[in-house]
Scaffold this active site. Structure first.
Site, mmCIF file in Angstrom:
data_model
loop_
_atom_site.group_PDB
_atom_site.id
_atom_site.type_symbol
_atom_site.label_atom_id
_atom_site.label_comp_id
_atom_site.label_asym_id
_atom_site.label_seq_id
_atom_site.Cartn_x
_atom_site.Cartn_y
_atom_site.Cartn_z
ATOM 1 N N ASP A 153 18.885 42.599 13.544
ATOM 2 C CA ASP A 153 17.907 41.718 12.890
ATOM 3 C C ASP A 153 16.645 42.541 12.627
ATOM 4 O O ASP A 153 15.799 42.688 13.498
ATOM 5 C CB ASP A 153 17.614 40.528 13.832
ATOM 6 N N HIS A 183 17.228 34.679 1.213
ATOM 7 C CA HIS A 183 17.967 34.923 2.464
ATOM 8 C C HIS A 183 19.482 34.958 2.184
ATOM 9 O O HIS A 183 20.240 34.114 2.685
ATOM 10 C CB HIS A 183 17.614 33.777 3.427
ATOM 11 N N ARG A 208 13.214 25.468 1.625
ATOM 12 C CA ARG A 208 14.667 25.372 1.756
ATOM 13 C C ARG A 208 15.130 23.985 2.176
ATOM 14 O O ARG A 208 16.330 23.727 2.214
ATOM 15 C CB ARG A 208 15.194 26.437 2.714
ATOM 16 N N ARG A 229 23.505 26.243 5.852
ATOM 17 C CA ARG A 229 23.783 27.544 6.488
ATOM 18 C C ARG A 229 24.692 28.390 5.592
ATOM 19 O O ARG A 229 25.901 28.198 5.549
ATOM 20 C CB ARG A 229 24.453 27.311 7.849
ATOM 21 N N GLN A 277 10.124 27.460 10.901
ATOM 22 C CA GLN A 277 10.860 28.692 10.621
ATOM 23 C C GLN A 277 11.277 28.756 9.147
ATOM 24 O O GLN A 277 11.874 27.813 8.629
ATOM 25 C CB GLN A 277 12.091 28.704 11.553
ATOM 26 N N GLU A 303 18.413 40.528 2.749
ATOM 27 C CA GLU A 303 17.455 39.577 2.176
ATOM 28 C C GLU A 303 16.299 40.313 1.487
ATOM 29 O O GLU A 303 15.524 40.992 2.148
ATOM 30 C CB GLU A 303 16.918 38.687 3.302
HETATM 31 O O1 LIG Z 1 18.590 30.033 11.635
HETATM 32 P P1 LIG Z 1 17.644 30.332 10.506
HETATM 33 O O2 LIG Z 1 16.317 29.639 10.662
HETATM 34 O O3 LIG Z 1 18.257 30.031 9.182
HETATM 35 O O4 LIG Z 1 17.360 31.887 10.559
HETATM 36 C C1 LIG Z 1 18.387 32.814 10.512
HETATM 37 C C2 LIG Z 1 17.855 34.247 10.601
HETATM 38 O O5 LIG Z 1 17.036 34.491 9.484
HETATM 39 C C3 LIG Z 1 16.522 35.827 9.342
HETATM 40 O O6 LIG Z 1 17.515 36.718 9.003
HETATM 41 C C4 LIG Z 1 15.767 36.258 10.597
HETATM 42 O O7 LIG Z 1 15.460 37.627 10.545
HETATM 43 C C5 LIG Z 1 16.567 35.958 11.833
HETATM 44 O O8 LIG Z 1 15.749 36.205 12.957
HETATM 45 C C6 LIG Z 1 17.049 34.519 11.848
HETATM 46 O O9 LIG Z 1 17.799 34.284 13.016
#
Ligand SMILES: O=P(O)(O)OC[C@H]1O[C@H](O)[C@H](O)[C@@H](O)[C@@H]1O
Length: 386
Positions: A276, A231, A153, A130, A148, A335
Site C-alpha cells: 500500500d 482508484h 464515491r 468495491r 475515507q 491509482e
Molecule cells: O476500503 P477503501 O476505503 O475503499 O480503501 C481501500 C484502499 O484504498 C487505497 O488504495 C488506500 O491506499 C488503502 O489504504 C485502502 O485500504
C-alpha cells in the site's frame, strides 16, 4: 492465394457494410433521442444485458439485439441503481453507475472483463462499490477530516446533458457526461461550492478514458484544496504473476509504515505480501504486466502526478466485509492520483485530471517501458494526452 485474397476482400467488404449499417442505426437512434443528451437512449436493461454476457450464438434473437445496441444506453443495474452502458462498434463496452459516478465494467472487444469488482460488492448507498473505478474526491484516504476517500464515491451523480465544450473535442461516439454538485449536507462537511464534471468515453479501439473537470464555484471568494484518485481495480489472473513497471527508482510513502518515505529499489513492483504505497512524481505512463494472461494494461494519466499501488493480501481481505477472502489474488489497484501536493483552485478556476486505460497483448508491449523511454515520456507535457 488468389482465392484466399478474394475471400479476404469479401470479408472486408462484409465487415465494412455491417459497420456502415450499424453506424446508420446509431445515427437514427440518436435522432430519435431528441432533446436528451444527443447520444443517450433509455432502454430496458434486461434487453441490453441479454445482448451481452448471455450471448451464445449470432443466430439467436439476443445476438441480433446485440448488433442493434446503441453506443449509449441508460438503464437499471444491481439493486435498481441507474447505470449507463457504453458500447463501441467493435464490441468493447463499459458501464458507469450514477451512484458514485463509478465505472464498474470495462470489457474488450471479445467481451472479456478488464476491471475487478468483488463478488461481495454492496451496490447500496452509502457503501461505495468495491471494485471498478471509485472516484476519491475531495480527499484521498484520510488526508483530511472527511470520511475515507471523500464523499464523491457515495453520492448520486446526474447526467450532464449540456457540458461546456472540451478544449479537444471527443470524436468517440460512446461517451457519457456526468456532473456532481454539493448538496446542503455536503456543504456542512466541506464548505465549498464546486462543479465536478466527469466524462467517461470508450475509444473505437476499446480504450477507456475518464476526464474529470473540477471547478471552484465559491461565491465567497475563497479558494479550496483537494486530494484526488481514480482508484482503479484491475482484474488480473493471479497477483503472483503480475508486475508493475514505470515506478522504478521513485520515492514513495508507505501507508503500512506511517507514510514513511522510501525510494523504490527493485526493477519492477512484484507482490508477495500486502502492499500500500503512494509513489510520488510518477511518469505519465505506467504498465501492469500480467504474465499468465499475456496481457498488459497501460495507464496513461494527465494532471495526476502520484500513483497509489495497493493489494490488501489475505489478512486485510478477510477483514473487509465486501471483499472475498481469496479475491486479493485476482485484483491490483494502480491509482492515478494527486495526493502529496493537494490541488488548489481559486473561484472560477478549473482543474482537469485525465486517465486513459488500454489493454494490449504483452508481446506487443514488451520493452516499451525501458528506463530511457520512461524518462522521455515523463518529459512529455501531461496535458498532451487527449
Ligand atoms: O476500503 P477503501 O476505503 O475503499 O480503501 C481501500 C484502499 O484504498 C487505497 O488504495 C488506500 O491506499 C488503502 O489504504 C485502502 O485500504
Amino acid at each position: 492465394m488468389a482465392h484466399g485474397g478474394a475471400e479476404l476482400k469479401k470479408a472486408e467488404q462484409a465487415s465494412t457494410q455491417a459497420h456502415a449499417a450499424r453506424t446508420a442505426k446509431f445515427a437514427a437512434d440518436r435522432d430519435q433521442a431528441g432533446s436528451q443528451s444527443p447520444l443517450l437512449l433509455r432502454r430496458a436493461c434486461s434487453t441490453l444485458l441479454a445482448g451481452g454476457d448471455m450471448l451464445a450464438s449470432a443466430s439467436t434473437p439476443a445476438a441480433e439485439e446485440k448488433q442493434e445496441l446503441a453506443p449509449v444506453v441508460q438503464c437499471k443495474g444491481v439493486n435498481d441503481l441507474d447505470k449507463v452502458v457504453l458500447r463501441e462498434v467493435r464490441g468493447s463496452s463499459a458501464e458507469v453507475y450514477l451512484y458514485g459516478g463509478h465505472v464498474t465494467s470495462w470489457k474488450d472487444e471479445h467481451g472479456d472483463e478488464l476491471l475487478f469488482v468483488s463478488n461481495k460488492a454492496i451496490f447500496k448507498p452509502p457503501k461505495a462499490i468495491r471494485g471498478g473505478i471509485p472516484i476519491c474526491f475531495p480527499q484521498f484516504s484520510n488526508f483530511g477530516n472527511l470520511e475515507q476517500h471523500g464523499f464523491a464515491r457515495n453520492r448520486v451523480w446526474t447526467i450532464d446533458t449540456d457540458p461546456p465544450p472540451f478544449p479537444v473535442p471527443t470524436t468517440n461516439t460512446a461517451y457519457i457526461d456526468l456532473i456532481l454538485k454539493p448538496t446542503e449536507e455536503d456543504l456542512k462537511i466541506w464548505p465549498h461550492s464546486f462543479e465536478y464534471r466527469l466524462r467517461v468515453a470508450l475509444s473505437p479501439g476499446g480504450d477507456l478514458m475518464l476526464t474529470s473537470r473540477i471547478r471552484n464555484t465559491n461565491a465567497d471568494g475563497k479558494p479550496f484544496s483537494f486530494t484526488f484518485a481514480y482508484h482503479t481495480y484491475f482484474k488480473i489472473s493471479d497477483i503472483s504473476e503480475v508486475r508493475v513497471e514505470g515506478l522504478e527508482t521513485l520515492d514513495y510513502l508507505d501507508n503500512l509504515q506511517d507514510r514513511a518515505r522510501f525510494t523504490e529499489q527493485g526493477d519492477a513492483i512484484v507482490f508477495e505480501s500486502e502492499l500500500d504505497r503512494i509513489y510520488l512524481g510518477t511518469p505519465s505512463k505506467i504498465a501492469i504486466i500480467d504474465h499468465e494472461k499475456k496481457r498488459t494494461f497501460v495507464v496513461r494519466k494527465g494532471g495526476l502526478p502520484d500513483a497509489v499501488v495497493w493489494n490488501p493480501w489475505d489478512k486485510k481481505a478477510k477483514a473487509m466485509s465486501d471483499f472475498g477472502d481469496d479475491e486479493y489474488k485476482r485484483m491490483v489497484c494502480v491509482e492515478a492520483a494527486a495526493i502529496e501536493k493537494p490541488v488548489t483552485l481559486k473561484p472560477g478556476e478549473e482543474w482537469t485530471g485525465k486517465l486513459e486505460l488500454s489493454a494490449v497483448p504483452s508481446s506487443y508491449y514488451s520493452g516499451q517501458l525501458d528506463p530511457d523511454r520512461v524518462i522521455q515520456d515523463s518529459s512529455v507535457p501531461e496535458d498532451s494526452i487527449s
